[in-house]
Design a protein around this motif. Sequence first.
Motif, mmCIF file in Angstrom:
data_model
loop_
_atom_site.group_PDB
_atom_site.id
_atom_site.type_symbol
_atom_site.label_atom_id
_atom_site.label_comp_id
_atom_site.label_asym_id
_atom_site.label_seq_id
_atom_site.Cartn_x
_atom_site.Cartn_y
_atom_site.Cartn_z
ATOM 1 N N ARG A 1 0.843 -1.199 0.000
ATOM 2 C CA ARG A 1 0.000 0.000 0.000
ATOM 3 C C ARG A 1 0.874 1.242 0.000
ATOM 4 N NH1 ARG A 1 -4.841 -1.702 4.142
ATOM 5 N NH2 ARG A 1 -5.690 -3.273 2.760
ATOM 6 N N CYS A 2 0.549 2.175 -0.904
ATOM 7 C CA CYS A 2 1.362 3.377 -1.039
ATOM 8 C C CYS A 2 0.510 4.521 -1.567
ATOM 9 C CB CYS A 2 2.550 3.114 -1.966
ATOM 10 S SG CYS A 2 2.101 2.533 -3.602
ATOM 11 N N VAL A 3 1.110 5.683 -1.653
ATOM 12 C CA VAL A 3 0.459 6.858 -2.211
ATOM 13 C C VAL A 3 0.677 6.845 -3.722
ATOM 14 C CG1 VAL A 3 0.439 9.378 -2.268
ATOM 15 C CG2 VAL A 3 0.814 8.191 -0.102
ATOM 16 N N VAL A 4 -0.402 6.988 -4.475
ATOM 17 C CA VAL A 4 -0.330 7.005 -5.939
ATOM 18 C C VAL A 4 -0.859 8.351 -6.416
ATOM 19 C CG1 VAL A 4 -1.081 5.915 -8.080
ATOM 20 C CG2 VAL A 4 -0.714 4.518 -6.032
ATOM 21 N N GLY A 5 -0.028 9.069 -7.163
ATOM 22 C CA GLY A 5 -0.429 10.366 -7.701
ATOM 23 C C GLY A 5 -0.658 10.296 -9.192
ATOM 24 N N MET A 6 -1.704 11.028 -9.653
ATOM 25 C CA MET A 6 -2.017 11.106 -11.081
ATOM 26 C C MET A 6 -2.536 12.505 -11.392
ATOM 27 S SD MET A 6 -4.103 7.603 -11.860
ATOM 28 C CE MET A 6 -4.991 7.448 -10.330
ATOM 29 N N GLU A 7 -2.362 12.913 -12.643
ATOM 30 C CA GLU A 7 -2.984 14.149 -13.090
ATOM 31 C C GLU A 7 -4.475 13.886 -13.266
ATOM 32 O OE1 GLU A 7 0.492 16.420 -15.597
ATOM 33 O OE2 GLU A 7 -0.827 15.064 -16.680
ATOM 34 N N ALA A 8 -5.294 14.816 -12.809
ATOM 35 C CA ALA A 8 -6.741 14.639 -12.872
ATOM 36 C C ALA A 8 -7.244 14.750 -14.304
ATOM 37 C CB ALA A 8 -7.431 15.676 -11.992
ATOM 38 N N CYS A 9 -7.976 13.734 -14.727
ATOM 39 C CA CYS A 9 -8.636 13.722 -16.036
ATOM 40 C C CYS A 9 -9.734 12.667 -15.945
ATOM 41 C CB CYS A 9 -7.652 13.418 -17.157
ATOM 42 S SG CYS A 9 -6.933 11.779 -17.077
ATOM 43 N N GLY A 10 -10.489 12.493 -16.994
ATOM 44 C CA GLY A 10 -11.585 11.533 -16.962
ATOM 45 C C GLY A 10 -11.143 10.124 -16.629
ATOM 46 N N SER A 11 -10.081 9.661 -17.250
ATOM 47 C CA SER A 11 -9.626 8.298 -16.987
ATOM 48 C C SER A 11 -8.941 8.177 -15.624
ATOM 49 C CB SER A 11 -8.694 7.811 -18.092
ATOM 50 O OG SER A 11 -7.513 8.568 -18.118
#
Length: 133
Positions: free
Chosen positions: A46-56
Amino acid sequence: MTVKTVGLDLAKDVFQVHCVSATGRRIINKKIKRAKLLAFFGTLPRCVVGMEACGSAHHWGRELSKLGHDVRLMPAAYVKPYVKRGKTNAADAEAICEVVRRPTMRFVEIKTEDQQAVRTYKDGPFRTLTTLW
């Protein structure tokens, strides 16, 4: 060393993953096909996952949350200043990984499928029909 933070750059078929330890040392930086993404995250602690916000990103955020990861979405405009070199998927994933660790970063809430469906209808083809009435 165990993975503590992941920067995930989304694409159509091949995603870029950048993983770092608690000290900020890079552990993994590789491309992963869409079909193997959930299996890869299933093997990670378990970890922190970052993503740019978009529909997918909302879809992937829901899926990764089911695996127990702490998923955080950020507006792309907040990530862009952290890209150190040319616009590549690897550079974007590294920047996302760095930004998600910032203590003052603002995050976007992951939308449910129903919330995304309502938004699609509101701004989609039905908007012209409702404005005519």
